[in-house]
Write a protein that holds these residues in place. Structure first.
Motif, PDB file in Angstrom:
ATOM      1  N   LEU A 109       0.814  -1.272   0.122  1.00  0.00           N
ATOM      2  CA  LEU A 109       0.228  -0.015  -0.622  1.00  0.00           C
ATOM      3  C   LEU A 109       0.812   1.284   0.019  1.00  0.00           C
ATOM      4  N   LEU A 110       1.591   0.683   1.021  1.00  0.00           N
ATOM      5  CA  LEU A 110       3.203   2.519   0.240  1.00  0.00           C
ATOM      6  C   LEU A 110       3.846   2.882  -0.696  1.00  0.00           C
ATOM      7  N   ASN A 112       2.027   1.686  -3.042  1.00  0.00           N
ATOM      8  CA  ASN A 112       1.036   1.908  -4.212  1.00  0.00           C
ATOM      9  C   ASN A 112       1.289   3.374  -4.471  1.00  0.00           C
ATOM     10  N   THR A 113       0.767   3.558  -3.002  1.00  0.00           N
ATOM     11  CA  THR A 113       0.749   5.205  -2.686  1.00  0.00           C
ATOM     12  C   THR A 113       1.855   6.057  -3.001  1.00  0.00           C
ATOM     13  N   ALA A 114       2.489   5.507  -3.214  1.00  0.00           N
ATOM     14  CA  ALA A 114       4.043   6.924  -3.686  1.00  0.00           C
ATOM     15  C   ALA A 114       3.943   6.868  -4.866  1.00  0.00           C
ATOM     16  N   GLY A 116       1.385   6.782  -7.233  1.00  0.00           N
ATOM     17  CA  GLY A 116       1.002   7.119  -7.337  1.00  0.00           C
ATOM     18  C   GLY A 116       1.188   8.584  -7.554  1.00  0.00           C
ATOM     19  N   TRP A 117       1.731   9.544  -5.944  1.00  0.00           N
ATOM     20  CA  TRP A 117       2.742  10.553  -5.467  1.00  0.00           C
ATOM     21  C   TRP A 117       3.258  10.955  -6.205  1.00  0.00           C
ATOM     22  N   GLU A 120       2.022  11.332 -10.212  1.00  0.00           N
ATOM     23  CA  GLU A 120       1.164  13.050  -9.938  1.00  0.00           C
ATOM     24  C   GLU A 120       1.765  13.845 -10.394  1.00  0.00           C
ATOM     25  N   THR A 146       3.410   5.207 -13.902  1.00  0.00           N
ATOM     26  CA  THR A 146       2.534   4.658 -13.280  1.00  0.00           C
ATOM     27  C   THR A 146       3.654   2.769 -13.303  1.00  0.00           C
ATOM     28  N   LYS A 150       5.729   0.084 -11.201  1.00  0.00           N
ATOM     29  CA  LYS A 150       5.461  -0.990 -10.788  1.00  0.00           C
ATOM     30  C   LYS A 150       5.860  -1.699 -11.571  1.00  0.00           C
TER      31      LYS A 150
END
Length: 171
Positions: A109-110, A112-114, A116-117, A120, A146, A150
């Motif tokens: 989760l961390l 994937n969140t990073a 995403g940031w 963006e 992205t 990944k």
């Protein structure tokens, strides 16, 4: 999983880079790829992932990984030979396995969140444009970034983690 990943980061990251580049091209420029080139890129992506799996299963040896797959395949008719020790250890060490799964979920989760940031961020978008990576629009460019990140990070580490969990519960 971390120690294996860090000891073999060059090979794992190199294979992840092959997947990243192939997937980024597929995502960013689907309308500019011939069916033959798109199929070739998919073959590159999947071959790199399979090579990553074989490398990990073989404890840093592609040949040993392939041998382990063939050995497991020959025992496939007897599922107990493959999964019996795993299930027995899972029953015994279910708390550790559950904690490992939860820790990995938080880590994923961390990451994937990073990702995403980063995708963006104006920095990543301008960096990609400076490299002349310019798909149709910003949304496509964000997807390219992205999927590139990944395939370079979380997907190879997931393969390492799953194999490590299986190996720890099987032995």
């Amino acid at each position: 999983s971390w120690s294996f990943y860090l000891r073999h980061v060059i090979v794992i990251a190199g294979l992840g880079l092959l997947s990243s580049i192939g997937r980024a091209i597929q995502i960013g420029w689907p309308d500019k790829l011939s069916p033959l080139l798109a199929s070739f890129l998919e073959l590159v992506v999947e071959t790199a992932r399979l090579a990553t799996l074989l490398y990990i299963i073989g404890d840093a040896s592609f040949v040993a990984g392939l041998s382990a797959i063939f050995s497991a395949w020959s025992k496939l008719s007897n599922g107990k030979a493959i999964f019996g020790p795993f299930c027995k250890m899972l029953k015994t060490h279910w708390i550790g396995a559950t904690l490992s799964i939860v820790a990995f979920a938080i880590f994923a989760l961390l990451v994937n969140t990073a990702i995403g940031w980063i995708a963006e961020s104006d920095f990543a978008l301008s960096f990609a444009r400076n490299l002349k990576i310019a798909p149709r629009d910003d949304a496509s460019l964000k997807n390219v970034i992205t999927f590139f990140l990944k395939n370079l990070t979380i997907i190879p580490f997931t393969i390492v983690w799953v194999c490590g969990l299986y190996r720890s519960l099987r032995s």
